[in-house]
Design a protein around this motif. Structure first.
Motif, short mmCIF file in Angstrom:
data_model
loop_
_atom_site.label_atom_id
_atom_site.label_comp_id
_atom_site.label_asym_id
_atom_site.label_seq_id
_atom_site.Cartn_x
_atom_site.Cartn_y
_atom_site.Cartn_z
N GLU A 11 0.84 -1.19 0.00
CA GLU A 11 0.00 0.00 0.00
C GLU A 11 0.89 1.25 0.00
O GLU A 11 1.80 1.37 0.82
CB GLU A 11 -0.91 0.00 1.23
CG GLU A 11 -1.97 1.08 1.20
CD GLU A 11 -2.90 1.00 2.39
OE1 GLU A 11 -4.12 0.92 2.18
OE2 GLU A 11 -2.41 1.01 3.54
N LEU A 12 0.61 2.15 -0.91
CA LEU A 12 1.42 3.36 -1.05
C LEU A 12 0.94 4.41 -0.06
O LEU A 12 0.18 5.33 -0.39
CB LEU A 12 1.35 3.89 -2.48
CG LEU A 12 2.42 4.90 -2.89
CD1 LEU A 12 3.80 4.25 -2.90
CD2 LEU A 12 2.12 5.48 -4.25
N GLY A 13 1.36 4.26 1.19
CA GLY A 13 0.95 5.18 2.23
C GLY A 13 -0.38 4.79 2.83
O GLY A 13 -1.10 3.93 2.33
N LYS A 14 -0.72 5.44 3.93
CA LYS A 14 -1.95 5.15 4.65
C LYS A 14 -3.17 5.47 3.79
O LYS A 14 -3.42 6.64 3.46
CB LYS A 14 -1.98 5.97 5.95
CG LYS A 14 -2.98 5.52 6.99
CD LYS A 14 -2.99 6.48 8.17
CE LYS A 14 -1.61 6.59 8.82
NZ LYS A 14 -1.61 7.56 9.95
N PRO A 175 -3.68 14.91 4.00
CA PRO A 175 -2.85 13.70 4.03
C PRO A 175 -1.98 13.57 2.78
O PRO A 175 -2.42 13.85 1.67
CB PRO A 175 -3.88 12.58 4.12
CG PRO A 175 -5.06 13.20 4.78
CD PRO A 175 -5.09 14.62 4.27
N ILE A 176 -0.75 13.15 3.00
CA ILE A 176 0.23 12.92 1.93
C ILE A 176 0.45 11.42 1.80
O ILE A 176 0.72 10.75 2.80
CB ILE A 176 1.56 13.64 2.24
CG1 ILE A 176 1.33 15.14 2.47
CG2 ILE A 176 2.57 13.38 1.13
CD1 ILE A 176 0.79 15.89 1.26
N GLY A 202 2.88 7.53 8.49
CA GLY A 202 2.31 6.50 7.63
C GLY A 202 2.40 6.84 6.16
O GLY A 202 1.58 6.40 5.35
N VAL A 203 3.41 7.63 5.79
CA VAL A 203 3.63 8.05 4.41
C VAL A 203 4.64 7.11 3.75
O VAL A 203 5.65 6.76 4.36
CB VAL A 203 4.15 9.50 4.37
CG1 VAL A 203 4.50 9.93 2.95
CG2 VAL A 203 3.12 10.45 4.98
N GLY A 280 10.78 1.00 8.87
CA GLY A 280 9.38 0.79 9.22
C GLY A 280 8.39 1.62 8.43
O GLY A 280 7.50 2.25 9.00
N LEU A 281 8.53 1.63 7.11
CA LEU A 281 7.58 2.33 6.25
C LEU A 281 7.58 1.70 4.87
O LEU A 281 8.54 1.01 4.51
CB LEU A 281 7.92 3.83 6.16
CG LEU A 281 9.07 4.29 5.26
CD1 LEU A 281 9.08 5.81 5.14
CD2 LEU A 281 10.43 3.81 5.73
N PRO A 282 6.53 1.90 4.07
CA PRO A 282 6.55 1.36 2.70
C PRO A 282 7.61 2.07 1.87
O PRO A 282 7.73 3.30 1.92
CB PRO A 282 5.14 1.68 2.17
CG PRO A 282 4.32 1.99 3.37
CD PRO A 282 5.25 2.56 4.39
#
Length: 338
Positions: A11-14, A175-176, A202-203, A280-282
């Motif tokens: 998933e590309l960000g939240k 949101p970004i 969550g970006v 810890g992020l996409p």
């Protein structure tokens, strides 16, 4: 048994779109890296989609609109299968050396309409601010981008080359989904603040030039080997003594590649992919290529996992790099980092 060559998705960000864990940067299909081959580039786009590469990245500045126009037939044929990303804000002129920045409301409004027309679509999946102008408040620029989401012209918002503080400020307006910045074995300044802020919010992070503009692949060793019109000939890292010093840094990359039966490019991409677990992020790198065989090489890197001792051997490289990544670093987040 036939090996599955389709890459995984993330998933590309939240709340963002689901995309392949590696995207495709299309800048070089129109200019910057010497002579182009449209037939090979179109074959590369089809090969990318077949491999599960669904994040297709362009910008209005690439070829001064020509790259978006070039992509239009591919977009029309595969609109529901891809996540289409483009950018505004980097302004060019007839002078190939000129770069300006515009983030004002009127410019954003005109830029999105122009990109929609050139791409032949009625919506952009991910719309980036290509470069940030500190003179324009985020309340104005991101506020206008948010209005485009409300109008259905854009689905998700992104920023490029911003610091952590700037990301937080923009995120407070809307949101970004993703931040795009240079991030590679040779370029790690984003880890100071942008990456931690993205992880906190969550970006997703979309590293451009994860192959160090080809230098990490070993396909060229200095600016003198580049063809006429290749903008890398002006990059400080690839000229003179800098190039010589930086070539010496590649030995651990070559050694690890040999141990994996892989190429140096694949090791550089595997390192970039593993930043997702480290921070810890996409993380969705967008290596650029114009050749189907390079596309296959790049996507194969998503199936390589580097061991802890290999990551440790690669850790010092960025600190030893000689030369900046641009002749003028004022256009980068690194210039505004504390």
């Amino acid at each position: 048994m036939t090996q599955n060559t389709t890459i995984e998705q993330v998933e590309l960000g939240k709340g963002g779109p689901l995309v392949g864990i590696q995207g495709l940067g299309c800048m070089g299909m129109s200019e910057f890296y010497g002579e182009t081959d449209e037939a090979a580039a179109r074959a590369t786009l089809e090969a990318a989609l077949a491999a599960g590469v669904t994040l297709i990245d362009t910008a209005d500045a690439y070829g001064r609109g020509r790259n978006e126009e070039f992509l239009a037939p591919f977009v029309a044929a595969h609109r529901e299968e891809i996540t289409l990303a483009t950018k505004f804000g980097l302004v060019r002129s007839d002078d190939p050396r000129h770069r300006g920045i515009r983030n004002d409301r009127a410019y954003i409004r005109q830029a999105v309409e122009d990109s929609l027309r050139r791409l032949g679509t009625d919506v952009i999946d991910l719309y980036y601010m290509h470069r940030y102008d500190p003179a324009v408040p985020f309340a104005e620029s991101v506020g206008e981008m948010a209005q485009l989401v409300q109008e259905g012209k854009v689905r998700h918002l992104g920023l490029s080359e911003v610091t952590g503080a700037e990301l937080r400020e923009a995120y407070a307006v809307h949101p970004i989904a993703a931040v795009q910045s240079e991030w590679s074995l040779f370029s790690r300044d984003v880890e100071r603040s942008a990456v931690p802020a993205a992880a906190e919010l969550g970006v997703a992070f979309v590293p451009y030039s994860p192959l160090g503009r080809g230098f990490l692949t070993g396909t060229f060793a200095s600016a003198e080997e580049l063809s006429e019109g290749d903008f890398r000939a002006q990059q400080p890292r690839f000229t003179g003594d800098n190039a010589k010093a930086n070539r010496a840094l590649l030995e651990p990359v070559r050694e690890i590649a040999k141990a994996h039966g892989a190429t140096p490019a694949q090791i550089a991409l595997a390192w970039a992919q593993q930043r997702a677990q480290v921070h810890g992020l996409p993380v969705v790198p967008i290596p650029g290529t114009r050749k189907p065989e390079r596309l296959a090489e790049n996507t194969a890197a998503t199936r390589i996992t580097l061991a802890e001792q290999e990551l440790a051997a690669l850790e010092p490289l960025a600190a030893g790099v000689a030369g900046d990544r641009y002749p003028n670093m004022a256009f980068t987040s690194a210039a505004r980092e504390a």
